[in-house]
Structure formats: C-alpha cells, structure tokens
Design a protein around this motif. Structure first.
Motif, PDB file in Angstrom:
ATOM      1  N   ARG A   1       0.831  -1.212   0.000  1.00  0.00           N
ATOM      2  CA  ARG A   1       0.000   0.000   0.000  1.00  0.00           C
ATOM      3  C   ARG A   1       0.855   1.247   0.000  1.00  0.00           C
ATOM      4  NH1 ARG A   1      -2.982  -2.904   3.684  1.00  0.00           N
ATOM      5  NH2 ARG A   1      -4.902  -3.713   2.782  1.00  0.00           N
TER       6      ARG A   1
ATOM      7  N   GLU B   1      -3.226   4.801   1.736  1.00  0.00           N
ATOM      8  CA  GLU B   1      -4.474   4.048   1.636  1.00  0.00           C
ATOM      9  C   GLU B   1      -4.664   3.239   0.332  1.00  0.00           C
ATOM     10  OE1 GLU B   1      -6.099   3.404   4.433  1.00  0.00           O
ATOM     11  OE2 GLU B   1      -4.382   4.632   5.024  1.00  0.00           O
ATOM     12  N   GLU B   2      -3.934   3.595  -0.735  1.00  0.00           N
ATOM     13  CA  GLU B   2      -4.187   2.893  -1.999  1.00  0.00           C
ATOM     14  C   GLU B   2      -3.295   1.657  -2.143  1.00  0.00           C
ATOM     15  OE1 GLU B   2      -4.049   3.318  -6.778  1.00  0.00           O
ATOM     16  OE2 GLU B   2      -3.051   4.829  -5.553  1.00  0.00           O
ATOM     17  N   CYS B   3      -3.903   0.558  -2.583  1.00  0.00           N
ATOM     18  CA  CYS B   3      -3.115  -0.646  -2.790  1.00  0.00           C
ATOM     19  C   CYS B   3      -2.485  -0.605  -4.185  1.00  0.00           C
ATOM     20  CB  CYS B   3      -4.002  -1.884  -2.651  1.00  0.00           C
ATOM     21  SG  CYS B   3      -3.028  -3.374  -2.758  1.00  0.00           S
TER      22      CYS B   3
END
Ligand code: ADP
Ligand code: MG
Length: 591
Positions: A178, A181-183
C-alpha cells in the motif's frame, strides 16, 4: 498481534529461530535500508523489482518471492524470483484475471485459485473475517497441499485447502503493498516447507510491504525525474541548434535528429529520423524496425513530414508500448518544435526570394529607362536615314548597284526601327490599347500559325483551354505578342521535337496562361538573366535577345506577373498571370 488467532486450522505454525541473533528491529532496519537504497538509484522497474524480490527472498529464507505492481486498472507487472539457479527471475505484464469481476473469493478453500486470489488481495475484495486473512488484509496459509494431492490419502479432511499453485508450495503469504491508503501491488512469499511463516513473520513482512510501497513510489519518481531531465536537455538542445545563425536548414534538422537518441531510455539501440517534404534526415545507424514511434510534423494544418524514433531490438514492455509515456509526449514536442522552425525558415526564404525579385524588377526598370532613352535618341536619326534613303532611291537614272545599296539601307533601317519599337515596348513607352477579349481566342488565333511549323519539327501541340473563361480587358495585340514570343522560344528549345502545351485558366482575381515545353530547360544562372534586353544564347539570325524583355514589359504594363519554372534537360514552363483589376492603373482596367 494482528492475526486472527481464533482459527484452529493453523496449528503447524512455528516461530523460526534467527541464526544471526539480531532482533526484529535491527533486521527491519537493515532490510528497509537496503530496499530504500535500491529505490534511490533510479533503476528501471524491470531492474528494480528483481533486486528487491531477491533481497526479500534471501532475508525470509523462503523458496520464491513474487512482486506484482498494478499497471492501469486491469494489468499487473509481475516479477518472480526463485531459488533455482537457472532463470532466477521472470518479468511480465499480465492482464488481471478478474477483469471487472468483484465477487469475493469463495469461502471453500478448495476452490481457491492463486491468480484470482492475488487480485482479490490487491483489490481489497477479500473478506477480512476469512480464516486465512489477517486484519491488515494479507492472505496467510501455512498448511497447503499440492494440487496433485487432492485425491491423496483417504482421511484427509475437506478442510485441507488445495491451491492451484503450479508448484509444491505448502506455505504462502500474499501481502498487499500500500501507498497511503491505496493498494498498488502485492508481495508473495512462498515456501515448500510446512508451517514456514510465523505470526511474527507476517507482522514483520506486512511492515516491510508498507516500506516497499514507499520504495516503489520513490523508484518511480526517480525514473520520472531522470526522464524529465533527459527531455528538458533534449528540448534545450533543440532550442540551441535552431538558434545557430550560420547553420543551413539541412544542418539544423540534422542537428535535431542527433539529439533524439540520447533522450530515449535505451540510447544505444535507438535511432531516429526526420522526414520533411520527402527529404529524410537520419542518424547514421538508422534502420527500419517494428518498434517505432512516430509523430507528424504539421504546418498550417498540413502534414509536411514526421519525426520517427526506432528501437533496433524489442525491449520489454514498459508501459503500453515499448516506449515510456514521457517519450511519447517528448516526440510530439519535438515534432512541434520542428514545425515551428520549418515555418520560420520558410517565411525567411520567402522574404529573401521576394527581395531578390524586387531587385530584379528594379534592375529591369533601370535598364528599361536607359533603353527607352537610347531608343528615343536613335529614333530620330534613324528616321532621317530612312527618309533620305527613300528620297535618294527616287532619283532618276541611278546605277543599279547604288539602287541596290539604297534598298539595303532602307531595309536595315526598317529592321532597326523594329528593334527600337521592341525596346520601347519593354520600357513600357507604348501604352497598351485595351479592350475586353477572351484569352482563348487570342491563344487559338496565335497558335494557328505555328501548327505547320510544329508538325515539321516533330512537336506535339497540346491545348488545354479552360471552358467558360471570362473576358479580360487587355491589349490583344500585345498579349498576342507575349504568346508568340513564348511559343517561338519553346519551339526553339525543342530542336529534337517534344511537346508544347498551352494552357489557360482563371481564378476570381486573374486569368492565367502558360506555355510549356519539354526542351532544353535552363540552369539557374541562365534563368536569372533571360529578361534582360539583348540577352540571348542563340545565333545572330535566330534571336535578338529582346523577346522576353518585351514579354516582361507587356505583362508588367498590364499589372501582371510572369513566372518561370525550368529544369535543365527537362523543359520549361512560363506562366503569365493577368489580373482583372490592374492595381497600378486602376482606371484603365475598369474600362
Ligand atoms: P532570344 O529568343 O532572342 O534569344 P529571348 O529574350 O526570347 O531572346 O530569350 C532569351 C534567352 O532565354 C534565350 O536565348 C534562351 O537562352 C532562353 N530561353 C527563353 N525561352 C526558353 C525556353 N523555352 N527554353 C529554354 N531556354 C529559353
Ligand atoms: Mg525569343
């Protein structure tokens, strides 16, 4: 502890002993340091990922690692590293097998499919309450059996998950990578041993995978920065090349071409060319290749050429093609720069040619004045010579010889008067007598007299006369003179025969007629001098060198212009443009 401990299935888990004796914090620090060090080097992704994978693999002691990085919405770069000596790593771009599918993975572990599972981990569509999933969204299984073992010994419980792993891995961890918050990807650790990963390991590698997210974005920024610098260097180089005051157009375009390969990712296998108006400027090593990138050079909405950059061998897919997105925008910028330069150079050239034409016209006007003066001065004594000769001829009982001499004087004077008349036409001393006429009629009447002569000389006569040609107000006698002079020249230029084409056409503003031959043509030097009075390349009895001078005088006095296109050995075309409205003498042409 971040693991759901309520599941009774992972009984074979064990805490591994670290032989180095260092604690987790020290190990974490060392590994982080190594990952970040790689990312700061500005390596390309295809070089960066295998190194990182291998570092983690060695640190974890497992058999294989794999890193997936999301590319767009539906593709992944995958880099796998295994313990095996041969082919230590693979690197490919693969479409996500899930596609748009969002249904979570099945609860029954027997139906797990690793590929899809990985995608679910990346998408976050995996159930956090699933017994094999940690609270941070990683998948962790320590007790898998080979797919082949599915019909293994009786008594095997249905709870034993069977993963189609394509290899005999018993312990597998899938950790999402990650960035804020973004994978952005996934880290896979795989071991052939049972119960290889401990809860502590999972905790440790979940932290590492967070650091990996930072390292990946840093690596990307480094590469981006380097490409930007190359791009700016290239554009700056072009600006400098273009600004060279002494360089010719060709030298400048060639200079721009040379700047391109260093700006691309693999300069050693990159070559480039610029094609402008059919003329090609290429780097020395240029060869056609399927791995190419092209951008059109557009000037005033017209494509005048293109810029092409080519890789001589296929390179791993980096983005959507073998080229970086930045390189696609760079080649477009280069094409735009070339277009701007081309436009400027063309304007400059037109300016020079216009100045040249003005100088030429100016010279002709001066000569015209001089010629007119001389003609005027000679006209009077010539008239006297002619008059007295004619008078003398009338005397009675002249000896035959004297009478013959007087006749010679008379015809020589008449000849001289013809020349003077031509000179005065050239100098525009004789005003045109204008009336509305159809130019096609003038052409048809004028050509009529040449038909026999053309046939004898093996010249094909072609008429291309525009239908519905509007009338124009001109001096028909003078325009006929223009046509005759041009046609005579054309016939004389084709001693071995050829084709003579006479064409008429009209636009809103002017009527145009042209006389074209397939004869000797002219060199540039010759072409520059043909309108000068008395300039001729012909024998004394063939030409006086006044034909085109007269043509020029007549056309100019009609407010028109005459253009010459010629190529030595190929032929010549004279185009006469006559405006409906003469800007020099507005009142006359309105008549
Ligand atoms: P002249 O025909 O008496 O030589 P012009 O003024 O008509 O004089 O032409 C000047 C020169 O221009 C010619 O001597 C010839 O060299 C060149 N010229 C004119 N028309 C043509 C043509 N159609 N093809 C090749 N050369 C030409
Ligand atoms: Mg002539």
């Amino acid at each position: 502890m971040s693991i759901d401990e309520t599941s009774g299935k992972r009984t074979q888990r064990s805490e591994r002993f670290d032989p180095s004796g260092r604690d987790d914090v020290e190990q974490f620090r060392d590994l982080c340091y190594e990952l970040l060090r790689y990312s700061a080097r500005g390596l390309l992704r295809k070089d960066f990922l295998p190194r990182v994978s291998e570092t983690i693999r060695r640190h974890s002691g497992c058999h294989a690692t794999e890193i997936w990085v999301k590319e767009g919405s539906d593709k992944h770069f995958r880099c796998s590293v295994t313990e095996a000596k041969k082919m230590p790593f693979g690197f490919i771009l693969v479409p996500c097998p899930l596609g748009e599918e969002t249904t979570p993975p099945p609860d029954d572990p027997n139906e797990f499919d690793t590929e899809k599972l990985c995608c679910h981990v990346i998408k976050g569509s995996i159930d956090r309450l699933h017994p094999y999933v940690t609270v941070r969204g990683s998948f962790w299984a320590n007790d898998l059996v080979d797919a082949k073992g599915s019909d293994g010994p009786a008594g095997q419980t249905s709870q034993t998950p069977i993963l189609r792993l394509g290899g005999p891995y018993k312990s597998v961890v899938l950790l999402p990578i990650r960035l804020e918050e973004e994978c952005i990807g996934l880290l896979q650790l795989k071991s052939k041993k049972d119960a290889f990963f401990s809860a502590r390991d999972i905790d440790f590698y979940e932290d590492i995978s967070a650091v990996l997210g930072v390292a990946l974005s840093h690596q990307y920024a480094q590469v981006e920065l380097r490409e930007r610098i190359k791009e700016i260097t290239c554009l700056y180089g072009i600006a400098r090349v273009v600004a060279q005051p002494e360089a010719s157009f060709d030298e400048i375009i060639q200079g721009i071409v040379r700047l391109l390969p260093p700006a691309w990712l693999y300069p050693e296998i990159t070559c480039a060319r610029i094609v402008l108006n059919g003329q090609s400027y290429a780097t020395e090593n240029f060869r056609e290749s399927p791995y190419r990138q092209v951008s059109d050079i557009v000037v005033e909405n017209k494509r005048v050429g293109f810029v092409e950059v080519v890789y001589l061998e296929n390179k791993l897919t980096l983005d959507e093609g073998p080229f970086l997105a930045e390189e696609r925008s760079l080649i477009d910028s280069v094409a735009r720069e070339v277009a701007i330069y081309y436009e400027r150079a063309k304007a400059e050239e037109e300016k020079t040619s216009l100045q040249e034409q003005l100088r030429h016209a100016d010279r002709l006007a001066t000569i015209g004045q001089l010629a007119a003066g001389v003609a005027h001065e000679l006209n009077e004594p010539l008239g006297n010579i002619l008059g007295f000769a004619q008078l003398a001829k009338k005397s009675p009982e002249l000896p035959a010889q004297v009478e013959k001499d007087l006749e010679n004087i008379e015809s020589a004077s008449l000849n001289a008067r013809e020349i003077i008349k031509k000179l005065m036409t050239f100098a525009r001393q004789l005003p045109p007598k204008k009336e509305p006429v159809n130019l096609n009629d003038i052409v048809n009447d004028g050509i009529y007299f040449f038909e026999a002569r053309c046939m004898k000389a093996g010249i094909k006569l072609v008429r291309r006369l525009a239908a519905d040609l509007p009338e124009i107000t001109v001096d028909p006698g003078q325009i006929n003179q223009v046509l005759v002079n041009l046609v005579v020249n054309a016939i004389q230029a084709m001693p071995q025969g050829g084709t003579l084409t006479v064409e008429t056409s009209a636009t809103k503003a002017e009527i145009c007629f042209s006389v074209e031959d397939t004869g000797t043509g002219m060199t540039e030097e010759l072409k520059d001098r043909i309108f000068l009075p008395f300039f001729t390349t012909k024998d004394v009895d063939e030409g006086t060198g006044l034909g085109l001078a007269v043509v020029h005088g007549i056309v100019t006095s009609h407010g028109g212009k005459i253009l010459v296109e010629t190529k030595a050995g190929k032929g010549t075309r004279f185009r006469v443009h006559l405006p409906f409205f003469n800007p020099e003498k507005p009142d006359e042409s309105k008549a």
